[in-house]
Motif scaffolding. Structure first.
Motif, short mmCIF file in Angstrom:
data_model
loop_
_atom_site.label_atom_id
_atom_site.label_comp_id
_atom_site.label_asym_id
_atom_site.label_seq_id
_atom_site.Cartn_x
_atom_site.Cartn_y
_atom_site.Cartn_z
N TRP A 108 0.85 -1.19 0.00
CA TRP A 108 0.00 0.00 0.00
C TRP A 108 0.88 1.24 0.00
O TRP A 108 1.91 1.29 0.68
N SER A 109 0.49 2.24 -0.78
CA SER A 109 1.19 3.53 -0.76
C SER A 109 0.20 4.63 -1.09
O SER A 109 -0.82 4.41 -1.75
N ASN A 110 0.49 5.82 -0.62
CA ASN A 110 -0.33 7.00 -0.93
C ASN A 110 0.60 8.20 -1.01
O ASN A 110 1.19 8.59 -0.01
N MET A 111 0.78 8.72 -2.22
CA MET A 111 1.71 9.81 -2.44
C MET A 111 1.00 10.97 -3.14
O MET A 111 0.20 10.75 -4.05
N ALA A 112 1.29 12.19 -2.70
CA ALA A 112 0.65 13.36 -3.30
C ALA A 112 1.60 14.55 -3.21
O ALA A 112 2.38 14.68 -2.26
N MET A 113 1.52 15.44 -4.20
CA MET A 113 2.30 16.67 -4.17
C MET A 113 1.48 17.80 -4.77
O MET A 113 0.85 17.64 -5.81
N MET A 114 1.47 18.94 -4.09
CA MET A 114 0.79 20.13 -4.57
C MET A 114 1.78 21.28 -4.60
O MET A 114 2.63 21.42 -3.71
N GLU A 115 1.69 22.10 -5.65
CA GLU A 115 2.56 23.27 -5.78
C GLU A 115 1.73 24.55 -5.77
O GLU A 115 0.61 24.58 -6.29
N MET A 116 2.31 25.59 -5.17
CA MET A 116 1.74 26.93 -5.26
C MET A 116 2.78 27.84 -5.89
O MET A 116 3.88 28.00 -5.35
N SER A 117 2.45 28.39 -7.04
CA SER A 117 3.34 29.30 -7.76
C SER A 117 2.87 30.72 -7.54
O SER A 117 1.68 31.03 -7.73
N VAL A 118 3.78 31.60 -7.16
CA VAL A 118 3.47 33.02 -6.98
C VAL A 118 4.52 33.80 -7.75
O VAL A 118 5.69 33.83 -7.35
N GLY A 119 4.14 34.41 -8.86
CA GLY A 119 5.16 35.05 -9.69
C GLY A 119 4.62 36.14 -10.57
O GLY A 119 3.48 36.60 -10.41
#
Length: 375
Positions: A108-119
């Protein structure tokens, strides 16, 4: 199909090429999401986790309120789920999860990534724009492997944060051809840390300390795109992207586990995308695309990647946008990753865990929608 480096359309372009927001007129706000549905099998066993929801939101504003030809700044912010997945493979009642005498009964695995770009982006003149966006990253990961001797190696979900940046440029060669170039830096992440207990039995070979640490940086990327408008209502773009997976997903350092590195052994990847959009009417735009990238995982390393089997290679996409009026637009998209199968032989010293061979196959479907409002 991801061929967007040279063809900015909405605030979400800050994610792919921050220079693109300089070509937007006035203020643009986007709100959307996607249902990501990967279907996977390990040695013929289905994964029980098959649905992931990916949110997205973007906002871009030009203080001058126009698509000015020169000397204008545009500022933007975007939050996007950019990667992640997971598996939930268990032994069926009638057979083993692994081939032969392997003792693994659950992965079992659970992987997540979120990015916030401010430019922001600066439109130098009516041909050139440049952009820069610092990127703030959130990452989450959990793992579990169970074995036939009733032992379990469990790492509950842990969080980490990181930083990076994106650079980009767009150049309008003439009324027919537009070029785009972007560089996405490596995302430097904190270490993921788990407080755990040392298990007994087979699982003790995986977790050897009451604290486990792992750093999963995200790879740098370089992408180049050419957008061509042969007629006013048709735009065609071809992109090529290089992803430096080998730097971050070759041998990942770990502490508190039975090995000093987790040897994913991912190769660098070249991604080729071709997309087209056609203005069927003043209100309706139709899109289609094709994307190909060879699996970064070699067959002989598949056993070490069953918790992250990123093996699909070929994608096809369809989409459409409809403008209800000059301000409001609704977009829908569908992407299908065609089934790809890999089979790898397990080294002798890991066969007690995984069996003699590992076979994984996967296909994916994604359904996405976005609402765009131009102020």
């Amino acid at each position: 199909a991801g061929a967007v480096v040279a063809n900015p359309q909405d605030a979400s372009t800050i994610l792919q090429n921050p220079a693109g927001i300089a070509w937007l007129k006035g203020t643009t706000a986007d709100l959307g999401g996607a249902a990501f549905i990967p279907r996977r099998k390990l040695n013929g066993h289905d994964s029980d986790s098959n649905l992931y929801v990916v949110p997205s939101a973007g906002f871009a504003v030009n203080p001058k309120g126009c698509g000015c030809q020169n000397g204008s700044f545009t500022f933007g912010i975007g939050m996007y789920g950019v990667s992640g997945m997971g598996v939930d493979w268990r032994k069926d009642k009638g057979g083993n999860l692994t081939d032969g005498n392997g003792l693994l009964t659950k992965a079992w695995s659970n992987m997540a990534m979120m990015e916030m770009s401010v430019g922001g982006a600066y439109k130098v003149d009516d041909k050139l724009s440049v952009g820069f966006a610092p990127v703030f990253v959130y990452q989450s990961m959990g793992l579990e492997m169970d074995f036939a001797d009733q032992s379990s190696a469990t790492l509950d979900s842990a969080n980490a944060y990181g930083l990076g940046f994106d650079l980009g440029a767009i150049y309008k060669l003439n009324d027919m051809v537009q070029l785009g170039l972007t560089y996405k830096s490596k995302r430097y992440m904190q270490k993921l840390e788990w407080n755990t207990t040392v298990p007994e039995g087979m699982a003790a070979y995986m977790i050897t300390s009451d604290k486990v640490k792992m750093r999963l940086d995200m790879p740098r990327q370089i992408a180049f795109g050419v957008n061509v408008r042969p007629i006013n209502s048709l735009r065609v773009e071809a992109d090529v992207r290089w992803i430096n997976y080998h730097d971050v997903m070759n041998e990942v350092d770990v502490t508190g586990m039975g090995v000093p590195t987790w040897d994913f052994h991912w190769k660098n990847q070249w991604v080729f995308a071709l997309g087209a959009e056609f203005d069927a009417t003043k209100a309706l735009t139709l899109r289609a695309g094709f994307n190909y990238a060879k699996s970064p995982i070699k067959d002989e390393d598949l056993y070490n990647n069953i918790v992250a089997p990123a093996i699909v290679e070929t994608h096809a996409t369809l989409g459409a946008s409809y403008k209800f009026n000059k301000n409001l637009e609704l977009s829908l998209a569908y992407a299908h990753a065609f089934e790809h199968k890999q089979t790898g032989t397990v080294p002798a010293n890991y066969r007690q865990m995984y069996g003699k061979t590992v076979e994984a196959k996967m296909h994916q479907d994604t359904i996405a929608t976005q609402l765009t409002y131009n102020f």
